[in-house]
Design a protein around this motif. Structure first.
Motif, PDB file in Angstrom:
ATOM      1  N   ASN A  58     -84.439 -36.678 134.100  1.00 47.44           N
ATOM      2  CA  ASN A  58     -83.910 -35.451 133.496  1.00 47.44           C
ATOM      3  C   ASN A  58     -82.386 -35.477 133.421  1.00 47.44           C
ATOM      4  O   ASN A  58     -81.801 -35.012 132.438  1.00 47.44           O
ATOM      5  CB  ASN A  58     -84.400 -34.215 134.248  1.00 47.44           C
ATOM      6  N   ILE A  59     -81.745 -36.028 134.424  1.00 48.75           N
ATOM      7  CA  ILE A  59     -80.281 -36.155 134.398  1.00 48.75           C
ATOM      8  C   ILE A  59     -79.871 -37.113 133.282  1.00 48.75           C
ATOM      9  O   ILE A  59     -78.952 -36.828 132.504  1.00 48.75           O
ATOM     10  CB  ILE A  59     -79.742 -36.629 135.768  1.00 48.75           C
ATOM     11  N   LEU A  60     -80.553 -38.242 133.185  1.00 46.77           N
ATOM     12  CA  LEU A  60     -80.255 -39.217 132.130  1.00 46.77           C
ATOM     13  C   LEU A  60     -80.451 -38.607 130.747  1.00 46.77           C
ATOM     14  O   LEU A  60     -79.674 -38.878 129.825  1.00 46.77           O
ATOM     15  CB  LEU A  60     -81.144 -40.454 132.292  1.00 46.77           C
ATOM     16  N   LYS A  61     -81.470 -37.781 130.598  1.00 48.36           N
ATOM     17  CA  LYS A  61     -81.705 -37.104 129.320  1.00 48.36           C
ATOM     18  C   LYS A  61     -80.571 -36.131 129.019  1.00 48.36           C
ATOM     19  O   LYS A  61     -80.022 -36.118 127.914  1.00 48.36           O
ATOM     20  CB  LYS A  61     -83.042 -36.363 129.352  1.00 48.36           C
ATOM     21  N   THR A  62     -80.198 -35.335 130.005  1.00 43.14           N
ATOM     22  CA  THR A  62     -79.118 -34.360 129.835  1.00 43.14           C
ATOM     23  C   THR A  62     -77.805 -35.045 129.478  1.00 43.14           C
ATOM     24  O   THR A  62     -77.046 -34.557 128.648  1.00 43.14           O
ATOM     25  CB  THR A  62     -78.944 -33.523 131.123  1.00 43.14           C
ATOM     26  N   GLU A  63     -77.573 -36.201 130.081  1.00 46.89           N
ATOM     27  CA  GLU A  63     -76.331 -36.940 129.835  1.00 46.89           C
ATOM     28  C   GLU A  63     -76.371 -37.755 128.544  1.00 46.89           C
ATOM     29  O   GLU A  63     -75.364 -38.332 128.144  1.00 46.89           O
ATOM     30  CB  GLU A  63     -76.030 -37.872 131.018  1.00 46.89           C
ATOM     31  N   GLY A  64     -77.525 -37.821 127.903  1.00 45.22           N
ATOM     32  CA  GLY A  64     -77.626 -38.502 126.618  1.00 45.22           C
ATOM     33  C   GLY A  64     -77.903 -39.990 126.688  1.00 45.22           C
ATOM     34  O   GLY A  64     -77.713 -40.702 125.706  1.00 45.22           O
ATOM     35  N   TYR A  65     -78.368 -40.489 127.829  1.00 47.59           N
ATOM     36  CA  TYR A  65     -78.657 -41.919 127.945  1.00 47.59           C
ATOM     37  C   TYR A  65     -80.086 -42.263 127.531  1.00 47.59           C
ATOM     38  O   TYR A  65     -80.362 -43.388 127.140  1.00 47.59           O
ATOM     39  CB  TYR A  65     -78.412 -42.415 129.372  1.00 47.59           C
ATOM     40  N   ILE A  66     -80.983 -41.293 127.669  1.00 48.00           N
ATOM     41  CA  ILE A  66     -82.366 -41.519 127.272  1.00 48.00           C
ATOM     42  C   ILE A  66     -82.864 -40.293 126.515  1.00 48.00           C
ATOM     43  O   ILE A  66     -82.270 -39.214 126.578  1.00 48.00           O
ATOM     44  CB  ILE A  66     -83.300 -41.801 128.478  1.00 48.00           C
TER      45      ILE A  66
ATOM     46  N   GLU B 109     -64.639 -32.771 127.773  1.00 43.64           N
ATOM     47  CA  GLU B 109     -65.195 -32.650 129.115  1.00 43.64           C
ATOM     48  C   GLU B 109     -65.525 -34.021 129.710  1.00 43.64           C
ATOM     49  O   GLU B 109     -65.246 -34.284 130.878  1.00 43.64           O
ATOM     50  CB  GLU B 109     -66.449 -31.771 129.123  1.00 43.64           C
ATOM     51  N   PHE B 110     -66.119 -34.898 128.889  1.00 47.89           N
ATOM     52  CA  PHE B 110     -66.465 -36.223 129.390  1.00 47.89           C
ATOM     53  C   PHE B 110     -65.207 -37.020 129.715  1.00 47.89           C
ATOM     54  O   PHE B 110     -65.124 -37.687 130.734  1.00 47.89           O
ATOM     55  CB  PHE B 110     -67.335 -36.995 128.397  1.00 47.89           C
ATOM     56  N   ARG B 111     -64.227 -36.943 128.842  1.00 52.45           N
ATOM     57  CA  ARG B 111     -62.973 -37.671 129.085  1.00 52.45           C
ATOM     58  C   ARG B 111     -62.292 -37.165 130.367  1.00 52.45           C
ATOM     59  O   ARG B 111     -61.743 -37.953 131.130  1.00 52.45           O
ATOM     60  CB  ARG B 111     -62.039 -37.553 127.893  1.00 52.45           C
ATOM     61  N   GLU B 112     -62.333 -35.856 130.603  1.00 57.52           N
ATOM     62  CA  GLU B 112     -61.756 -35.292 131.831  1.00 57.52           C
ATOM     63  C   GLU B 112     -62.511 -35.787 133.061  1.00 57.52           C
ATOM     64  O   GLU B 112     -61.903 -36.090 134.085  1.00 57.52           O
ATOM     65  CB  GLU B 112     -61.759 -33.764 131.766  1.00 57.52           C
ATOM     66  N   LYS B 113     -63.837 -35.888 132.961  1.00 60.58           N
ATOM     67  CA  LYS B 113     -64.657 -36.399 134.060  1.00 60.58           C
ATOM     68  C   LYS B 113     -64.255 -37.836 134.392  1.00 60.58           C
ATOM     69  O   LYS B 113     -64.059 -38.189 135.553  1.00 60.58           O
ATOM     70  CB  LYS B 113     -66.134 -36.320 133.687  1.00 60.58           C
ATOM     71  N   VAL B 114     -64.137 -38.668 133.350  1.00 62.34           N
ATOM     72  CA  VAL B 114     -63.754 -40.067 133.551  1.00 62.34           C
ATOM     73  C   VAL B 114     -62.369 -40.145 134.197  1.00 62.34           C
ATOM     74  O   VAL B 114     -62.149 -40.909 135.135  1.00 62.34           O
ATOM     75  CB  VAL B 114     -63.792 -40.848 132.216  1.00 62.34           C
ATOM     76  N   GLU B 115     -61.455 -39.342 133.691  1.00 62.64           N
ATOM     77  CA  GLU B 115     -60.092 -39.346 134.231  1.00 62.64           C
ATOM     78  C   GLU B 115     -60.080 -38.968 135.711  1.00 62.64           C
ATOM     79  O   GLU B 115     -59.397 -39.609 136.520  1.00 62.64           O
ATOM     80  CB  GLU B 115     -59.241 -38.354 133.427  1.00 62.64           C
TER      81      GLU B 115
END
Length: 132
Positions: A58-66, A85-91
């Motif tokens: 479910n996490i992978l689905k939410t994150e767009g990997y599956i 938001e994703f770029r801020e997370k990576v940073e």
């Protein structure tokens, strides 16, 4: 598909499973459109509760990997995420990793070489966002 997880680690099993699948996609070991084992099969393969696998999926689905389809199960489908938001997370995550590395004596050149080597080993990155 049998993944090696560390049952003695402080990192929750569902997080380890999520991370291993993301790494598999990044390395090109799991291809776009490739089916993943059912929740039941994955749980049996790695010796964990089905709810643990379900949480990771479910996490992978939410994150767009599956993507998950009741009729066809879970399939690899890495989606590009260029959101702020994703770029801020990576940073934020990189900032912590860089701070820890510097505190442990890894200098700039060595850190950048490690990053380059790891990035270059992600054979699956050239297929993310491309149609199979």
């Amino acid at each position: 598909m049998i993944l090696k997880l560390d049952m003695t680690s402080n990192i929750p099993i569902y997080v380890q499973l999520r991370n291993r699948i993301v790494m598999g996609i990044g390395r090109g070991e799991l291809k776009r459109g490739q089916g993943l084992p059912t929740v039941r099969q994955m749980a049996d393969d790695i010796g964990v509760n089905m709810m643990t696998v379900n949480k990771a999926y479910n996490i992978l689905k939410t994150e767009g990997y599956i993507e998950i389809d009741r009729r066809h199960g879970a399939k690899v489908n890495p989606a590009l995420d260029t959101s702020k938001e994703f770029r801020e997370k990576v940073e934020q995550e990189l900032e912590l990793i860089i701070a820890e590395s510097a505190l442990k004596g890894i200098d700039y050149k060595e850190f950048m070489k490690m990053c380059e080597d790891i990035f270059n080993n992600m054979n699956g990155l050239n297929t993310v966002g491309n149609e199979a």
